[in-house]
Design a protein around this motif. Structure first.
Motif, PDB file in Angstrom:
ATOM      1  N   GLU A 227       0.827  -1.207   0.000  1.00  0.00           N
ATOM      2  CA  GLU A 227       0.000   0.000   0.000  1.00  0.00           C
ATOM      3  C   GLU A 227       0.856   1.250   0.000  1.00  0.00           C
ATOM      4  N   SER A 228       1.951   1.210   0.759  1.00  0.00           N
ATOM      5  CA  SER A 228       2.846   2.373   0.845  1.00  0.00           C
ATOM      6  C   SER A 228       3.663   2.560  -0.426  1.00  0.00           C
ATOM      7  N   ASP A 229       4.064   1.451  -1.043  1.00  0.00           N
ATOM      8  CA  ASP A 229       4.985   1.526  -2.172  1.00  0.00           C
ATOM      9  C   ASP A 229       4.302   1.635  -3.532  1.00  0.00           C
ATOM     10  N   ALA A 230       3.122   1.026  -3.663  1.00  0.00           N
ATOM     11  CA  ALA A 230       2.520   0.955  -5.003  1.00  0.00           C
ATOM     12  C   ALA A 230       0.998   0.952  -4.950  1.00  0.00           C
ATOM     13  N   ALA A 231       0.431   1.812  -4.132  1.00  0.00           N
ATOM     14  CA  ALA A 231      -1.024   1.817  -3.966  1.00  0.00           C
ATOM     15  C   ALA A 231      -1.748   2.124  -5.271  1.00  0.00           C
ATOM     16  N   VAL A 232      -1.251   3.120  -6.010  1.00  0.00           N
ATOM     17  CA  VAL A 232      -1.922   3.523  -7.245  1.00  0.00           C
ATOM     18  C   VAL A 232      -1.858   2.408  -8.289  1.00  0.00           C
ATOM     19  N   VAL A 233      -0.673   1.806  -8.448  1.00  0.00           N
ATOM     20  CA  VAL A 233      -0.517   0.717  -9.412  1.00  0.00           C
ATOM     21  C   VAL A 233      -1.383  -0.470  -9.022  1.00  0.00           C
ATOM     22  N   TRP A 234      -1.381  -0.790  -7.738  1.00  0.00           N
ATOM     23  CA  TRP A 234      -2.169  -1.935  -7.275  1.00  0.00           C
ATOM     24  C   TRP A 234      -3.661  -1.692  -7.476  1.00  0.00           C
ATOM     25  N   LEU A 235      -4.128  -0.492  -7.160  1.00  0.00           N
ATOM     26  CA  LEU A 235      -5.543  -0.170  -7.331  1.00  0.00           C
ATOM     27  C   LEU A 235      -5.952  -0.231  -8.799  1.00  0.00           C
ATOM     28  N   ASP A 236      -5.071   0.236  -9.684  1.00  0.00           N
ATOM     29  CA  ASP A 236      -5.370   0.172 -11.111  1.00  0.00           C
ATOM     30  C   ASP A 236      -5.494  -1.276 -11.573  1.00  0.00           C
ATOM     31  N   ARG A 237      -4.568  -2.119 -11.140  1.00  0.00           N
ATOM     32  CA  ARG A 237      -4.615  -3.540 -11.489  1.00  0.00           C
ATOM     33  C   ARG A 237      -5.868  -4.192 -10.893  1.00  0.00           C
ATOM     34  N   PHE A 238      -6.164  -3.851  -9.640  1.00  0.00           N
ATOM     35  CA  PHE A 238      -7.344  -4.428  -8.980  1.00  0.00           C
ATOM     36  C   PHE A 238      -8.625  -4.053  -9.727  1.00  0.00           C
ATOM     37  N   ALA A 239      -8.759  -2.777 -10.100  1.00  0.00           N
ATOM     38  CA  ALA A 239      -9.970  -2.328 -10.787  1.00  0.00           C
ATOM     39  C   ALA A 239     -10.138  -3.048 -12.123  1.00  0.00           C
ATOM     40  N   THR A 240      -9.033  -3.221 -12.854  1.00  0.00           N
ATOM     41  CA  THR A 240      -9.104  -3.900 -14.146  1.00  0.00           C
ATOM     42  C   THR A 240      -9.492  -5.358 -13.987  1.00  0.00           C
ATOM     43  N   ARG A 241      -8.832  -6.071 -13.089  1.00  0.00           N
ATOM     44  CA  ARG A 241      -9.111  -7.496 -12.914  1.00  0.00           C
ATOM     45  C   ARG A 241     -10.489  -7.720 -12.299  1.00  0.00           C
ATOM     46  N   ALA A 242     -10.908  -6.853 -11.396  1.00  0.00           N
ATOM     47  CA  ALA A 242     -12.245  -6.973 -10.808  1.00  0.00           C
ATOM     48  C   ALA A 242     -13.311  -6.780 -11.872  1.00  0.00           C
ATOM     49  N   ALA A 243     -13.086  -5.825 -12.770  1.00  0.00           N
ATOM     50  CA  ALA A 243     -14.045  -5.587 -13.852  1.00  0.00           C
ATOM     51  C   ALA A 243     -14.184  -6.812 -14.741  1.00  0.00           C
ATOM     52  N   TYR A 244     -13.053  -7.419 -15.104  1.00  0.00           N
ATOM     53  CA  TYR A 244     -13.099  -8.620 -15.928  1.00  0.00           C
ATOM     54  C   TYR A 244     -13.830  -9.758 -15.218  1.00  0.00           C
ATOM     55  N   ALA A 245     -13.533  -9.941 -13.935  1.00  0.00           N
ATOM     56  CA  ALA A 245     -14.163 -11.022 -13.183  1.00  0.00           C
ATOM     57  C   ALA A 245     -15.671 -10.810 -13.066  1.00  0.00           C
ATOM     58  N   LEU A 246     -16.087  -9.594 -12.766  1.00  0.00           N
ATOM     59  CA  LEU A 246     -17.515  -9.300 -12.622  1.00  0.00           C
ATOM     60  C   LEU A 246     -18.239  -9.389 -13.961  1.00  0.00           C
ATOM     61  N   ALA A 247     -17.602  -8.887 -15.028  1.00  0.00           N
ATOM     62  CA  ALA A 247     -18.220  -8.955 -16.354  1.00  0.00           C
ATOM     63  C   ALA A 247     -18.353 -10.399 -16.812  1.00  0.00           C
ATOM     64  N   SER A 248     -17.343 -11.213 -16.554  1.00  0.00           N
ATOM     65  CA  SER A 248     -17.389 -12.617 -16.933  1.00  0.00           C
ATOM     66  C   SER A 248     -18.510 -13.343 -16.188  1.00  0.00           C
ATOM     67  N   THR A 249     -18.668 -13.032 -14.909  1.00  0.00           N
ATOM     68  CA  THR A 249     -19.742 -13.636 -14.125  1.00  0.00           C
ATOM     69  C   THR A 249     -21.105 -13.231 -14.663  1.00  0.00           C
ATOM     70  N   ARG A 250     -21.266 -11.962 -15.013  1.00  0.00           N
ATOM     71  CA  ARG A 250     -22.556 -11.498 -15.539  1.00  0.00           C
ATOM     72  C   ARG A 250     -22.853 -12.132 -16.895  1.00  0.00           C
ATOM     73  N   ASP A 251     -21.852 -12.279 -17.741  1.00  0.00           N
ATOM     74  CA  ASP A 251     -22.057 -12.945 -19.032  1.00  0.00           C
ATOM     75  C   ASP A 251     -22.460 -14.408 -18.823  1.00  0.00           C
ATOM     76  N   ASN A 252     -21.813 -15.070 -17.871  1.00  0.00           N
ATOM     77  CA  ASN A 252     -22.136 -16.458 -17.574  1.00  0.00           C
ATOM     78  C   ASN A 252     -23.580 -16.589 -17.096  1.00  0.00           C
ATOM     79  N   GLU A 253     -24.003 -15.669 -16.250  1.00  0.00           N
ATOM     80  CA  GLU A 253     -25.389 -15.675 -15.764  1.00  0.00           C
ATOM     81  C   GLU A 253     -26.361 -15.417 -16.913  1.00  0.00           C
ATOM     82  N   LEU A 254     -26.004 -14.509 -17.825  1.00  0.00           N
ATOM     83  CA  LEU A 254     -26.869 -14.188 -18.956  1.00  0.00           C
ATOM     84  C   LEU A 254     -27.165 -15.423 -19.796  1.00  0.00           C
ATOM     85  N   VAL A 255     -26.176 -16.264 -20.000  1.00  0.00           N
ATOM     86  CA  VAL A 255     -26.351 -17.443 -20.846  1.00  0.00           C
ATOM     87  C   VAL A 255     -26.795 -18.662 -20.043  1.00  0.00           C
ATOM     88  N   ASN A 256     -26.106 -18.959 -18.954  1.00  0.00           N
ATOM     89  CA  ASN A 256     -26.277 -20.241 -18.273  1.00  0.00           C
ATOM     90  C   ASN A 256     -27.106 -20.207 -17.001  1.00  0.00           C
TER      91      ASN A 256
END
Length: 201
Positions: free
Chosen positions: A94-123
């Motif tokens: 958090e002290s050394d790379a909070a901004v980089v970590w948050l950017d990575r977290f937001a991107t990966r969280a978006a992919y995970a949530l979008a993938s889950t919603r797509d899966n629900e839409l079909v299956n």
């Protein structure tokens, strides 16, 4: 998540910024968000009107009285469902790379949530596996599902007849020229172009 446990020292800001970034990214990577109607909710429930029946065409005779027809309407009731992605971060990171970590977290969280919603839409089958969501396969039922010919159980084996049989499942009310195939780029390249002898359709 937040970089501080004290909201007045920045917790409120961090939460809003990160959630906004995740939502914005979800809109670009998920299929469901691009093909479905999206209704923002400002509470736990939302009721949206929908047309349940349209107008009827009649044949008229000269000087005959006309038969009227009317729209009928119903509603679709939405109940908010909670989804979350949770991850911990060390004090050092958090002290050394909070901004980089948050950017990575937001991107990966978006992919995970979008993938889950797509899966629900079909299956989604209405069970707890999909948090009671009902997807396209369950809503269509077996009458709306097309099965490829015997022996056509890999992508390269699918042929034009298999795709035509699938297209034939679409009710005529929805065959208006605006329909589209939804598939991965890999499926398009291997199965669909192969079935059409490489001719883009």
């Amino acid at each position: 998540i937040g970089t501080t446990t004290k909201a007045t020292s920045g917790g409120y800001l961090t939460q809003d910024v990160v959630s906004a970034a995740i939502i914005a990214k979800m809109a670009t990577v998920g299929v469901a968000n691009r093909i479905a109607s999206v209704f923002p909710m400002d509470g736990e429930t939302l009721t949206v009107p929908r047309e349940t029946d349209g107008l009827t065409v009649y044949y008229a005779e000269q000087a005959a009285s006309l038969t009227d027809s009317n729209f009928t309407f119903g509603t679709v009731d939405f109940v908010a469902k909670k989804r979350y992605v949770f991850s911990k971060v060390t004090n050092e990171l958090e002290s050394d790379a909070a901004v980089v970590w948050l950017d990575r977290f937001a991107t990966r969280a978006a992919y995970a949530l979008a993938s889950t919603r797509d899966n629900e839409l079909v299956n989604g089958d209405g069970t707890s596996t999909y948090d009671r969501e009902v997807g396209l396969l369950a809503a269509l039922g077996t009458a709306g599902v097309s099965t490829a010919a015997t022996g056509h159980d890999t992508w390269p084996e699918l042929d034009v007849d298999d795709f035509a049989a699938c297209m034939g499942k679409l009710p005529s009310d929805y065959a208006n020229g605006g329909e589209s195939w939804l598939c991965s780029p890999q499926f398009y390249a291997i199965a669909m172009l192969g079935a059409a002898n490489g001719a883009s359709q």
